[in-house]
Design a protein around this motif. Sequence first.
Motif, PDB file in Angstrom:
ATOM      1  N   LEU A  61      37.191  45.937  55.987  1.00  0.00           N
ATOM      2  CA  LEU A  61      36.283  45.842  57.128  1.00  0.00           C
ATOM      3  C   LEU A  61      35.957  47.180  57.771  1.00  0.00           C
ATOM      4  N   GLY A  62      36.700  48.228  57.425  1.00  0.00           N
ATOM      5  CA  GLY A  62      36.383  49.554  57.952  1.00  0.00           C
ATOM      6  C   GLY A  62      37.032  49.852  59.287  1.00  0.00           C
ATOM      7  N   PRO A  63      36.577  50.837  60.000  1.00  0.00           N
ATOM      8  CA  PRO A  63      35.300  51.534  59.889  1.00  0.00           C
ATOM      9  C   PRO A  63      35.245  52.565  58.759  1.00  0.00           C
ATOM     10  N   GLU A  64      36.394  52.902  58.165  1.00  0.00           N
ATOM     11  CA  GLU A  64      36.403  53.850  57.047  1.00  0.00           C
ATOM     12  C   GLU A  64      36.730  53.104  55.762  1.00  0.00           C
ATOM     13  N   GLY A  65      36.597  53.779  54.651  1.00  0.00           N
ATOM     14  CA  GLY A  65      36.945  53.222  53.351  1.00  0.00           C
ATOM     15  C   GLY A  65      38.196  53.875  52.822  1.00  0.00           C
ATOM     16  N   GLY A  66      38.246  54.066  51.527  1.00  0.00           N
ATOM     17  CA  GLY A  66      39.400  54.700  50.913  1.00  0.00           C
ATOM     18  C   GLY A  66      39.375  54.505  49.409  1.00  0.00           C
ATOM     19  N   THR A  67      40.537  54.698  48.806  1.00  0.00           N
ATOM     20  CA  THR A  67      40.677  54.553  47.363  1.00  0.00           C
ATOM     21  C   THR A  67      41.664  53.437  47.073  1.00  0.00           C
ATOM     22  N   LEU A  68      41.264  52.509  46.221  1.00  0.00           N
ATOM     23  CA  LEU A  68      42.109  51.399  45.814  1.00  0.00           C
ATOM     24  C   LEU A  68      42.518  51.617  44.370  1.00  0.00           C
ATOM     25  N   ARG A  69      43.819  51.538  44.121  1.00  0.00           N
ATOM     26  CA  ARG A  69      44.343  51.645  42.763  1.00  0.00           C
ATOM     27  C   ARG A  69      44.966  50.313  42.383  1.00  0.00           C
ATOM     28  N   LEU A  70      44.519  49.736  41.286  1.00  0.00           N
ATOM     29  CA  LEU A  70      45.138  48.541  40.729  1.00  0.00           C
ATOM     30  C   LEU A  70      46.117  48.996  39.656  1.00  0.00           C
ATOM     31  N   LEU A  71      47.395  48.735  39.910  1.00  0.00           N
ATOM     32  CA  LEU A  71      48.467  49.204  39.039  1.00  0.00           C
ATOM     33  C   LEU A  71      48.885  48.080  38.098  1.00  0.00           C
ATOM     34  N   PRO A  72      48.721  48.285  36.789  1.00  0.00           N
ATOM     35  CA  PRO A  72      49.013  47.207  35.844  1.00  0.00           C
ATOM     36  C   PRO A  72      50.511  46.929  35.743  1.00  0.00           C
ATOM     37  N   LYS A  73      50.842  45.643  35.550  1.00  0.00           N
ATOM     38  CA  LYS A  73      52.231  45.241  35.339  1.00  0.00           C
ATOM     39  C   LYS A  73      52.570  45.267  33.852  1.00  0.00           C
ATOM     40  N   GLN A  74      51.540  45.242  33.001  1.00  0.00           N
ATOM     41  CA  GLN A  74      51.730  45.240  31.553  1.00  0.00           C
ATOM     42  C   GLN A  74      50.990  46.426  30.968  1.00  0.00           C
ATOM     43  N   ASP A  75      50.789  46.414  29.688  1.00  0.00           N
ATOM     44  CA  ASP A  75      50.111  47.514  29.003  1.00  0.00           C
ATOM     45  C   ASP A  75      48.604  47.404  29.142  1.00  0.00           C
ATOM     46  N   GLN A  76      48.116  47.736  30.318  1.00  0.00           N
ATOM     47  CA  GLN A  76      46.681  47.752  30.586  1.00  0.00           C
ATOM     48  C   GLN A  76      46.353  49.059  31.284  1.00  0.00           C
ATOM     49  N   GLU A  78      45.080  51.486  34.248  1.00  0.00           N
ATOM     50  CA  GLU A  78      45.027  51.505  35.707  1.00  0.00           C
ATOM     51  C   GLU A  78      43.560  51.564  36.128  1.00  0.00           C
ATOM     52  N   VAL A  79      43.233  50.843  37.209  1.00  0.00           N
ATOM     53  CA  VAL A  79      41.863  50.814  37.707  1.00  0.00           C
ATOM     54  C   VAL A  79      41.848  51.507  39.069  1.00  0.00           C
ATOM     55  N   THR A  80      40.960  52.487  39.226  1.00  0.00           N
ATOM     56  CA  THR A  80      40.812  53.192  40.495  1.00  0.00           C
ATOM     57  C   THR A  80      39.369  53.046  40.956  1.00  0.00           C
ATOM     58  N   MET A  81      39.212  52.708  42.238  1.00  0.00           N
ATOM     59  CA  MET A  81      37.852  52.550  42.764  1.00  0.00           C
ATOM     60  C   MET A  81      37.796  53.012  44.210  1.00  0.00           C
ATOM     61  N   ASP A  82      36.636  53.533  44.602  1.00  0.00           N
ATOM     62  CA  ASP A  82      36.380  53.871  45.999  1.00  0.00           C
ATOM     63  C   ASP A  82      35.895  52.603  46.679  1.00  0.00           C
TER      64      ASP A  82
END
Length: 150
Positions: A61-76, A78-82
């Motif tokens: 909801l903000g007012p600012e954003g950031g960086t989200l990291r999805l950390l895999p539990k298995q052999d996949q 990693e996903v990083t998104m603003d």
Amino acid sequence: MKPGLLQTFGFRLSSRTTLLLRLSGASGADSETAAEPPNAAQAEAFLALMGRKRLCVLRFLGPEGGTLRLLPKQDQAEVTMDVCVNMQVIFLTQQYEYQFDPTGECLVLQSFFLEEPLQLVFQKAPSLGKFSTGLSAPVTKTPKGQQVLV
């Protein structure tokens, strides 16, 4: 979303957790207040609930954003998104955990969608006699001491 989950992912959703508000990046937001540790019943209920989580929904909801990291539990990978204000992210909790690094103050709404609770059904066994084991040969000699019928 609910009808296709069983065919696509192999689970059925039944409910969700209450909404959790997280304020990240605010001065003093990271300092924890002293809270009583949970008792055994509360800890057991929490673990049972977290064992049923299948989807996590995050709404920024903000007012600012950031960086989200999805950390895999298995052999996949990693996903990083603003993330930006009013962005919503949904991910499978069996495949990912997450880490959020805000660029400033950011209010995040979080909820878990839960699988149906496991239900145990107890059925009365057929009567086999007072001292029967249910095996083909009956018990001929009862043990000494106090008898308990289960």
